[in-house]
Design a protein around this motif. Structure first.
Motif, short mmCIF file in Angstrom:
data_model
loop_
_atom_site.label_atom_id
_atom_site.label_comp_id
_atom_site.label_asym_id
_atom_site.label_seq_id
_atom_site.Cartn_x
_atom_site.Cartn_y
_atom_site.Cartn_z
N LEU A 50 11.97 -28.25 35.65
CA LEU A 50 13.03 -27.56 34.92
C LEU A 50 12.60 -27.09 33.54
O LEU A 50 13.15 -26.14 33.01
N GLY A 51 11.67 -27.78 32.92
CA GLY A 51 11.21 -27.36 31.61
C GLY A 51 12.15 -27.65 30.47
O GLY A 51 11.87 -27.32 29.32
N GLN A 52 13.28 -28.28 30.75
CA GLN A 52 14.24 -28.66 29.71
C GLN A 52 15.07 -29.82 30.24
O GLN A 52 15.08 -30.07 31.44
N GLY A 53 15.74 -30.52 29.34
CA GLY A 53 16.63 -31.60 29.76
C GLY A 53 16.16 -32.96 29.29
O GLY A 53 15.07 -33.12 28.74
N LYS A 54 16.99 -33.95 29.52
CA LYS A 54 16.71 -35.32 29.09
C LYS A 54 15.64 -35.94 29.98
O LYS A 54 15.71 -35.85 31.20
N ARG A 55 14.70 -36.61 29.34
CA ARG A 55 13.62 -37.27 30.07
C ARG A 55 13.69 -38.76 29.81
O ARG A 55 13.97 -39.19 28.69
N LEU A 56 13.38 -39.54 30.83
CA LEU A 56 13.44 -40.99 30.67
C LEU A 56 12.36 -41.48 29.73
O LEU A 56 12.62 -42.26 28.82
N PHE A 57 11.13 -41.04 29.96
CA PHE A 57 10.01 -41.53 29.16
C PHE A 57 9.61 -40.45 28.16
O PHE A 57 9.02 -39.44 28.51
N VAL A 114 12.79 -34.91 34.22
CA VAL A 114 14.17 -34.68 33.79
C VAL A 114 15.12 -35.41 34.73
O VAL A 114 15.00 -35.31 35.95
N TYR A 115 16.10 -36.11 34.15
CA TYR A 115 17.11 -36.80 34.95
C TYR A 115 18.52 -36.30 34.65
O TYR A 115 19.50 -36.76 35.23
N GLN A 116 18.65 -35.33 33.79
CA GLN A 116 19.96 -34.87 33.31
C GLN A 116 20.72 -34.11 34.40
O GLN A 116 20.17 -33.25 35.08
N GLY A 167 19.89 -43.17 30.86
CA GLY A 167 18.52 -43.26 30.38
C GLY A 167 18.34 -44.06 29.11
O GLY A 167 17.38 -44.82 28.97
N VAL A 168 19.26 -43.91 28.16
CA VAL A 168 19.16 -44.66 26.90
C VAL A 168 19.23 -46.16 27.17
O VAL A 168 18.44 -46.95 26.64
N LEU A 169 20.15 -46.56 28.04
CA LEU A 169 20.28 -47.98 28.37
C LEU A 169 19.07 -48.48 29.15
O LEU A 169 18.61 -49.61 28.92
N ILE A 170 18.54 -47.67 30.05
CA ILE A 170 17.34 -48.07 30.78
C ILE A 170 16.20 -48.36 29.81
O ILE A 170 15.51 -49.37 29.92
N ARG A 171 15.99 -47.48 28.84
CA ARG A 171 14.92 -47.69 27.87
C ARG A 171 15.15 -48.96 27.06
O ARG A 171 14.22 -49.72 26.78
N SER A 172 16.41 -49.21 26.69
CA SER A 172 16.71 -50.43 25.93
C SER A 172 16.43 -51.68 26.76
O SER A 172 15.88 -52.67 26.26
N LEU A 173 16.82 -51.65 28.03
CA LEU A 173 16.57 -52.80 28.90
C LEU A 173 15.08 -53.01 29.13
O LEU A 173 14.60 -54.16 29.14
#
Length: 200
Positions: free
Chosen positions: A152-159, A15-17, A128-134
């Motif tokens: 954390l068990g919740q939140g935005k994940r990069l991969f 999680v990076y959120q 994260g969305v931009l990282i994945r696009s790049l």
């Protein structure tokens, strides 16, 4: 030619959120905003500040840009001075006036990748969305993860689902910090190969 470096503060479960504050990003009813501070220490903070001080330009996705632009222009000293000084770029298809002084809107990840022609080190945070696009477009040169000893068990994940299969190589020696965080710097190293493990 310069490089684009994505810096990301990440938990053990990916999680990076909202690492920096309780109200930073509550999307998805995220309950753990501000999770980074309790597992941070002075050595880790110095490592982050060093990365910020090396950048020649700042590149952000729209959501992260909005968070940064609401806070950093009103701060001064240290990290704030560095962020406010460098040219800033935000990738967005809808933003017309970025507001934050020294900011320019870019239309897409391809245009963001072109920043390597003009700057030595272009750094990203969050986004994260931009990282994945790049990554998908071959436009990311380094992925710098500060991995923290918390789940954390919740939140935005990069991969997540849809991640492009990629192999990475360690670009710098791993570094650990007193409270258990680890700094890992990777470079994309091509596609994923498979083989059988040899018996020992």
């Amino acid at each position: 030619m310069g490089i684009i470096v994505a810096n990301l503060f990440m938990t053990l479960d990916g999680v990076y959120q909202a690492p920096g504050g309780r109200e930073e990003d509550t999307e998805g009813a995220f309950d753990f905003g501000g999770w980074q501070a309790p597992v941070s220490d002075d050595e880790g903070g110095a490592s982050i500040a060093d990365a910020i001080n090396r950048m020649d330009a700042l590149l952000l996705g729209r959501k992260t840009f909005d968070i940064f632009a609401s806070y950093w222009p009103h701060q001064s000293g240290g990290i704030a001075d560095a962020l406010n000084r460098v040219p800033k770029f935000v990738v967005s298809g809808t933003l017309a006036n970025p507001g934050w002084e020294g900011s320019t809107v870019l239309p897409d990840a391809q245009a963001a990748g072109g920043l390597r022609d003009d700057y030595g080190q272009v750094h990203m945070f969050g986004s994260g969305v931009l990282i994945r696009s790049l990554l998908a477009a071959g436009g990311l040169d380094r992925l710098h993860l500060w991995l923290y000893p918390v789940t954390l068990g919740q939140g935005k994940r990069l991969f997540d689902a849809g991640t492009v299969p990629t192999t990475f190589r360690l670009a710098e020696p791993a570094r650990s910090f007193p409270k258990g965080a680890v700094s890992l710097v990777y470079e994309p190293a091509g596609g994923v190969e498979t083989q059988e493990m040899a018996a020992t």
